[in-house]
Design a protein around this motif. Structure first.
Motif, PDB file in Angstrom:
ATOM      1  N   THR A  84       0.787  -1.240  -0.117  1.00 28.58           N
ATOM      2  CA  THR A  84      -0.215  -0.147  -0.089  1.00 28.58           C
ATOM      3  C   THR A  84       1.082   1.317   0.097  1.00 28.58           C
ATOM      4  O   THR A  84       0.594   2.214  -0.962  1.00 28.58           O
ATOM      5  CB  THR A  84      -0.916   0.139   1.252  1.00 28.58           C
ATOM      6  N   ILE A  85       1.988   1.266   0.647  1.00 27.02           N
ATOM      7  CA  ILE A  85       2.705   2.487   0.768  1.00 27.02           C
ATOM      8  C   ILE A  85       3.558   2.741  -0.252  1.00 27.02           C
ATOM      9  O   ILE A  85       4.013   3.826  -0.657  1.00 27.02           O
ATOM     10  CB  ILE A  85       3.615   2.635   2.245  1.00 27.02           C
ATOM     11  N   ARG A  86       3.759   1.549  -1.408  1.00 23.82           N
ATOM     12  CA  ARG A  86       4.455   1.841  -2.381  1.00 23.82           C
ATOM     13  C   ARG A  86       3.464   2.268  -3.545  1.00 23.82           C
ATOM     14  O   ARG A  86       3.911   2.777  -4.507  1.00 23.82           O
ATOM     15  CB  ARG A  86       5.130   0.536  -2.863  1.00 23.82           C
ATOM     16  N   ARG A 163      13.022   1.377   8.991  1.00 24.28           N
ATOM     17  CA  ARG A 163      13.734   1.071   7.949  1.00 24.28           C
ATOM     18  C   ARG A 163      13.137   0.493   6.558  1.00 24.28           C
ATOM     19  O   ARG A 163      13.100   0.832   5.494  1.00 24.28           O
ATOM     20  CB  ARG A 163      15.183   0.558   8.178  1.00 24.28           C
ATOM     21  N   GLN A 164      12.461  -0.400   6.990  1.00 23.03           N
ATOM     22  CA  GLN A 164      11.500  -1.246   6.000  1.00 23.03           C
ATOM     23  C   GLN A 164      10.551  -0.455   5.410  1.00 23.03           C
ATOM     24  O   GLN A 164      10.394  -0.430   4.228  1.00 23.03           O
ATOM     25  CB  GLN A 164      11.084  -2.632   6.634  1.00 23.03           C
ATOM     26  N   ILE A 165       9.675   0.194   6.098  1.00 26.73           N
ATOM     27  CA  ILE A 165       8.856   1.080   5.617  1.00 26.73           C
ATOM     28  C   ILE A 165       9.371   2.320   4.965  1.00 26.73           C
ATOM     29  O   ILE A 165       8.750   2.258   3.804  1.00 26.73           O
ATOM     30  CB  ILE A 165       7.682   1.890   7.042  1.00 26.73           C
ATOM     31  N   GLU A 166      10.408   2.989   5.297  1.00 28.29           N
ATOM     32  CA  GLU A 166      11.031   4.005   4.549  1.00 28.29           C
ATOM     33  C   GLU A 166      11.524   3.312   3.296  1.00 28.29           C
ATOM     34  O   GLU A 166      11.428   3.941   2.185  1.00 28.29           O
ATOM     35  CB  GLU A 166      12.180   4.626   5.202  1.00 28.29           C
ATOM     36  N   ASN A 168      10.453   0.891   1.332  1.00 28.86           N
ATOM     37  CA  ASN A 168       9.252   0.681   0.554  1.00 28.86           C
ATOM     38  C   ASN A 168       8.450   1.909  -0.023  1.00 28.86           C
ATOM     39  O   ASN A 168       8.035   2.108  -1.164  1.00 28.86           O
ATOM     40  CB  ASN A 168       7.913   0.010   1.204  1.00 28.86           C
ATOM     41  N   LEU A 169       8.730   3.180   0.997  1.00 31.71           N
ATOM     42  CA  LEU A 169       8.230   4.559   0.433  1.00 31.71           C
ATOM     43  C   LEU A 169       8.917   4.961  -0.657  1.00 31.71           C
ATOM     44  O   LEU A 169       8.358   5.383  -1.763  1.00 31.71           O
ATOM     45  CB  LEU A 169       8.391   5.419   1.585  1.00 31.71           C
ATOM     46  N   THR A 170      10.277   4.813  -0.497  1.00 38.57           N
ATOM     47  CA  THR A 170      11.125   5.267  -1.720  1.00 38.57           C
ATOM     48  C   THR A 170      10.983   4.442  -2.923  1.00 38.57           C
ATOM     49  O   THR A 170      11.234   5.069  -3.979  1.00 38.57           O
ATOM     50  CB  THR A 170      12.432   5.253  -1.341  1.00 38.57           C
ATOM     51  N   GLY A 174       5.715   6.076  -9.201  1.00 33.81           N
ATOM     52  CA  GLY A 174       5.537   7.339  -9.433  1.00 33.81           C
ATOM     53  C   GLY A 174       6.187   8.496  -8.597  1.00 33.81           C
ATOM     54  O   GLY A 174       6.317   9.599  -8.809  1.00 33.81           O
ATOM     55  N   ARG A 175       6.897   7.902  -7.480  1.00 28.78           N
ATOM     56  CA  ARG A 175       7.654   8.822  -6.876  1.00 28.78           C
ATOM     57  C   ARG A 175       8.979   9.366  -7.548  1.00 28.78           C
ATOM     58  O   ARG A 175       9.449  10.637  -7.172  1.00 28.78           O
ATOM     59  CB  ARG A 175       8.036   8.162  -5.436  1.00 28.78           C
ATOM     60  N   LYS A 176       9.435   8.442  -8.097  1.00 28.95           N
ATOM     61  CA  LYS A 176      10.784   8.706  -8.963  1.00 28.95           C
ATOM     62  C   LYS A 176      10.436   9.775 -10.081  1.00 28.95           C
ATOM     63  O   LYS A 176      11.289  10.532 -10.234  1.00 28.95           O
ATOM     64  CB  LYS A 176      11.741   7.627  -9.381  1.00 28.95           C
TER      65      LYS A 176
END
Length: 196
Positions: A84-86, A163-166, A168-170, A174-176
């Motif tokens: 979901t966070i990705r 660290r695992q969450i961050e 996945n966030l990066t 569409g974030r890049k």
């Protein structure tokens, strides 16, 4: 007020030593099952310790369902939350105060996927403009709740979970690509209601 610690170690599927999720406070550990006499009635209580908040809560066994207390998520739910966070952030075109209330409700729902949605929607990378103080507070509250549950499920540290969450966030879709100051806008019925 007399208190006696019960020998029974299990009530309604919850047992002493088990980690649980209490929607308003996050992950806690059941340390005991007590019986207290209150106004002439015998009440069975689960004693829940929230170590990080330095808080102990006593929940009547009869109220477990109504307060929304639940067992930790299954590993499959953790995987779904990380997926979901990705995803692409979804920010509604409503006033911040209304969105903030919705985010707060999701955080306090105790639902790991809803909390992951808040983390996803409020995340800001280094290249994006800074968040407001209230956005940052909500983001950190959601991140903390999510990290505590993932750490408890994976039997890891909170630092490892963050660290695992961050990571996945990066990796997010569409974030890049051109990160705009405002995430993707989601059209919904709220605008028509406000315009009317």
């Amino acid at each position: 007020m007399a208190t006696t610690v019960k020998k029974a170690a299990q009530r309604q599927g919850f047992k002493t030593g088990e980690y649980i999720v209490y929607p308003a406070h996050g992950v806690g550990q059941i340390t005991a099952i007590e019986e207290q006499n209150v106004a002439g009635y015998a009440l069975e209580l689960l004693v829940i310790n929230f170590e990080q908040d330095k808080m102990t809560l006593r929940v009547p066994v009869a109220k477990i369902a109504s307060v929304g207390m639940r067992k930790l998520s299954e590993p499959a739910s953790v995987k779904k939350a990380l997926e979901t966070i990705r995803g692409r952030p979804r920010v509604k075109r409503t006033m911040w105060s209304r969105r903030a209330q919705e985010y707060e409700a999701k955080i306090n729902s105790g639902d790991l996927i809803a909390i992951a949605e808040v983390v996803r929607d409020l995340y800001r990378s280094e290249s994006q403009p800074e968040q407001s103080y209230s956005e940052r507070q909500l983001y950190e509250a959601a991140l903390d709740r999510m990290a505590r549950e993932i750490a408890a499920v994976n039997k890891s540290s909170e630092t490892e979970a963050i660290r695992q969450i961050e990571q996945n966030l990066t990796k997010g879709v569409g974030r890049k690509a051109a990160e705009a100051p405002v995430a993707e806008l989601e059209e919904d019925g709220d605008e028509q209601e406000e315009a009317a």
